[in-house]
Design an enzyme around this catalytic site. Sequence first.
Site, mmCIF file in Angstrom:
data_model
loop_
_atom_site.group_PDB
_atom_site.id
_atom_site.type_symbol
_atom_site.label_atom_id
_atom_site.label_comp_id
_atom_site.label_asym_id
_atom_site.label_seq_id
_atom_site.Cartn_x
_atom_site.Cartn_y
_atom_site.Cartn_z
ATOM 1 N N ASP A 86 -72.252 47.050 82.923
ATOM 2 C CA ASP A 86 -72.935 47.055 84.217
ATOM 3 C C ASP A 86 -72.033 47.758 85.210
ATOM 4 O OD1 ASP A 86 -71.435 44.725 85.868
ATOM 5 O OD2 ASP A 86 -71.818 43.967 83.856
ATOM 6 N N ASP A 175 -78.824 38.907 90.481
ATOM 7 C CA ASP A 175 -77.407 38.526 90.435
ATOM 8 C C ASP A 175 -77.194 37.424 91.461
ATOM 9 O OD1 ASP A 175 -74.675 38.276 90.667
ATOM 10 O OD2 ASP A 175 -74.272 40.412 90.958
ATOM 11 N N GLU A 177 -74.709 34.371 92.286
ATOM 12 C CA GLU A 177 -73.376 33.897 91.933
ATOM 13 C C GLU A 177 -72.648 33.415 93.181
ATOM 14 O OE1 GLU A 177 -70.296 37.149 91.588
ATOM 15 O OE2 GLU A 177 -72.075 38.303 90.944
#
Length: 294
Positions: A86, A175, A177
């Site tokens: 990524d 994403d 986090e």
Amino acid sequence: MFSLPRPPHGTRRRTGTALGVLGAALALTATTVGGATAAPGPDRDRVTVEPGEAHMGAGTRVHEGTPAGEPSPGVLAPTDGVQGIDVSHWQGAINWTSVRGSGIQFAWMKATEGTGYKDPRFNTNYPAAHAAGVIRGAYHFALPNASGGATQANYFATNGGGWSRDNLTLPGVLDIEHNPYGAMCYGLSTTQMRTWINDFHTAYKARTSRDVVIYTTASWWNTCTGNWTGMSAKSPLWVAHWTSASAPALPSGFPTWTVWQYTSTGSVGGVAGDVDRNKFNGSRDRLLALANNT
């Protein structure tokens, strides 16, 4: 401006023309990262990062540092199976033909963050990866304290996170986090966080017909969603666990992983400096099934 540990994507700071200012919504996150200095070590030199420059694992590095068991730079843990990377603008120019020639079969790249930032290299990386035969996809760095889940899902879908059945495009990634700009859970309660994630999923599926892939860590998910099991039947799991162990730690409620980000200090031909390395849990045929929704 925020001080974060050096991104795990090379040894120098990269800048782009679009890295200056975010919109007012993203400015809501402008809080000093207090007490978030990572532990000393060779990968702990610091760099000033503007809002919007977060990347996969940035929040984890701020709040938890790099686990002692992470492979050393350039060391590849589970090199077997279907391998991927990524990337974001931190990698600079990428030779995608060399990436594919190095055995990398898939890649997700940062498209958006919040509702005011577009990664300046996305529009180059996305078609170039496709042309090189890399099964590509886009990811969105979530800022749950800046705007609603549905709002950010629509921004993502409009700015690179769409999907098409062309044999080389993966569904988009949320994403979600540790907050690299402040409090770990963005100031949301577990109930609010569950609602935010569900709203993002619902809006993204309405726009693309696909279930969004969730990228997270076990520690963040268990803490900030309260061990929520509500997404395990809907979203494939991309778990970040930087370790040379034979398997990652899973968030509560997820029986298995679809993708495992096993190191932030990998090495791949065609990419200058460190790059996140990932493994797909299955054969290439299964990866293509995920891409094509079959």
